[in-house]
Scaffold this motif. Structure first.
Motif, PDB file in Angstrom:
ATOM      1  N   ALA A 189       0.825  -1.212   0.000  1.00 35.23           N
ATOM      2  CA  ALA A 189       0.000   0.000   0.000  1.00 35.23           C
ATOM      3  C   ALA A 189       0.859   1.263   0.000  1.00 35.23           C
ATOM      4  O   ALA A 189       0.528   2.250  -0.675  1.00 35.23           O
ATOM      5  CB  ALA A 189      -0.931  -0.005   1.214  1.00 35.23           C
ATOM      6  N   ALA A 190       1.972   1.263   0.725  1.00 33.25           N
ATOM      7  CA  ALA A 190       2.850   2.433   0.752  1.00 33.25           C
ATOM      8  C   ALA A 190       3.475   2.686  -0.610  1.00 33.25           C
ATOM      9  O   ALA A 190       3.587   3.839  -1.059  1.00 33.25           O
ATOM     10  CB  ALA A 190       3.935   2.244   1.815  1.00 33.25           C
ATOM     11  N   ARG A 193       0.901   4.148  -2.944  1.00 31.96           N
ATOM     12  CA  ARG A 193       0.616   5.561  -2.672  1.00 31.96           C
ATOM     13  C   ARG A 193       1.662   6.491  -3.249  1.00 31.96           C
ATOM     14  O   ARG A 193       1.397   7.679  -3.478  1.00 31.96           O
ATOM     15  CB  ARG A 193       0.498   5.791  -1.166  1.00 31.96           C
ATOM     16  N   ARG A 201      -0.059   3.462 -11.037  1.00 30.95           N
ATOM     17  CA  ARG A 201      -0.529   2.670  -9.899  1.00 30.95           C
ATOM     18  C   ARG A 201      -1.114   1.338 -10.360  1.00 30.95           C
ATOM     19  O   ARG A 201      -0.924   0.297  -9.737  1.00 30.95           O
ATOM     20  CB  ARG A 201      -1.567   3.474  -9.120  1.00 30.95           C
TER      21      ARG A 201
END
Length: 397
Positions: A189-190, A193, A201
């Motif tokens: 997830a990091a 982001r 993405r």
């Protein structure tokens, strides 16, 4: 006149070609320098990078176990501890199983060496002839003998030097394995982001998915295949009358993770075992030939059937990858060579057009047949507007 001069090739076209050549040359130089820096970093950082990379690939292999535990409500930190304990139990059981027979064979090494010399006594005469020829050539050319002094180190000194380094690498490995499994979702997830647009993405998410599927499925499948090969080798050697067949089956399981080179080493080991076990030279070749036959069946039929043709890689590229990683990191590099190659293919397949990620073929679930229902007709209304065609979703930008 102006049209002719415009169509005539002038200096501008040559300048454009030179600029393109300089641009491509600069790009190739940057890629070469980057590759060289990457190799130097791998070499000088092997103390940290080797156990950490091994922990990442082991974590990818055992990640499905942690995922199943988390689905029933287990915390990620607890599931990571369970994964580490499972790995320690598997490795400890393996070492315990082979420790006793391996110690017995280590005590028999002088006897095996003497029997090997007896078996090879028929080759002593040709070897003496070659040695005499070498002495004659040396006397004619005026060469002098060279004396080499070898400094002997005791076993205690070697253990005292290697033990702290080995212990530190083991601690790095287990710590990396735990934190990778415990924080794999947060890490993904990091990284997602950090992607500045939707298309990037989307690509990074597909890279994560393809790497996890390819590496975990490959390692789990090849582990099951290697265990089956080790059982088959143990049974075959037991039927041939070779002592400690379970030891050689376990060794065949472990060495088969390093394809090409591992089976070659195992065949040489079984040849030495055969020379130390049987009385005739012909019977001594039965253990390695039996192993090579079983390994050929596994490599040509079992592995392609289980893993699938889609994961089949170029053998030359596989050999280069294994040679490179063995040269860089030794046995650890030989184990992670194929997972690293699969990772490279997965990343390239999502970046470079025309390259398909080497994800294994999964059995597809049988879809239910869709029974079309008759549309319900509504009463026509004079105020009703004609329905507009459906709008297709756009790909992510």
């Amino acid at each position: 006149m102006d049209d002719a001069s415009r169509n005539r090739p002038g200096k501008s076209s040559h300048i454009m070609t030179l600029d393109m050549a300089l641009t491509y040359g600069a790009q190739a130089s940057v890629l070469f320098l980057g590759l060289l820096a990457f190799i130097v970093a791998l070499h000088y950082g092997r103390f940290l990078l080797a156990p950490m990379s091994l922990a990442v690939f082991i974590g990818l292999m055992l990640g499905p176990i942690a995922t199943r535990l988390e689905r029933v409500g287990v915390w990620p930190a607890v599931s990571a501890v369970v994964v580490v304990l499972i790995f320690i139990a598997l490795v400890g059981g393996f070492l315990t199983a082979i420790a006793a027979p391996l110690t017995a064979w280590a005590d028999r090494l002088p006897q095996i060496w003497n029997e090997l010399q007896l078996q090879l006594s028929s080759l002593r005469q040709p070897l003496n002839t070659i040695k005499d020829l070498q002495e004659q050539i040396r006397s004619v050319t005026g060469g002098s003998s060279v004396t080499v002094a070898v400094k002997e180190d005791t076993t205690v000194e070697n253990v005292a030097v290697l033990a702290p380094s080995l212990l530190a690498q083991l601690l790095i490995f287990f710590a990396s394995l735990y934190f990778f499994v415990a924080t794999r979702h947060e890490t993904r997830a990091a990284i997602l982001r950090l992607c500045f647009n939707r298309r990037l993405r989307w690509r990074v998410a597909h890279i994560f998915r393809d790497v996890e599927n390819a590496v975990s499925d490959y390692l789990l499948s090849i582990t099951i295949i290697n265990i089956g090969l080790g059982i088959a080798v143990s049974i075959a050697l037991w039927l041939l009358g070779v002592p400690s067949p379970a030891l050689w089956g376990a060794m065949a399981t472990l060495l088969n993770f390093v394809i090409y080179i591992g089976p070659a080493v195992m065949a040489c080991v079984l040849l030495a075992v055969g020379l130390g076990t049987f009385d005739t030279l012909t019977a001594s070749f039965l253990p390695p030939l039996t192993y090579l036959g079983l390994n050929a069946i596994e490599a040509q039929f079992v592995t392609p059937t289980v893993i699938g043709r889609r994961m089949t890689l170029n053998p030359f590229i596989v050999f280069l990858a294994i040679a490179f990683w063995l040269w860089m990191w030794g046995p650890i590099g030989g184990f992670i060579a194929i997972p690293a190659l699969l990772t490279l293919y997965a990343v390239s397949g999502n970046i470079i057009p025309g390259i398909e990620p080497p994800a294994p073929a999964r059995p597809r679930s049988r879809a239910r047949p869709v029974v079309p229902h008759a549309p319900i007709e509504k009463a026509a209304s004079p105020l009703a507007r004609p329905s507009s065609p459906p709008i297709r979703p756009r790909p992510p930008d």
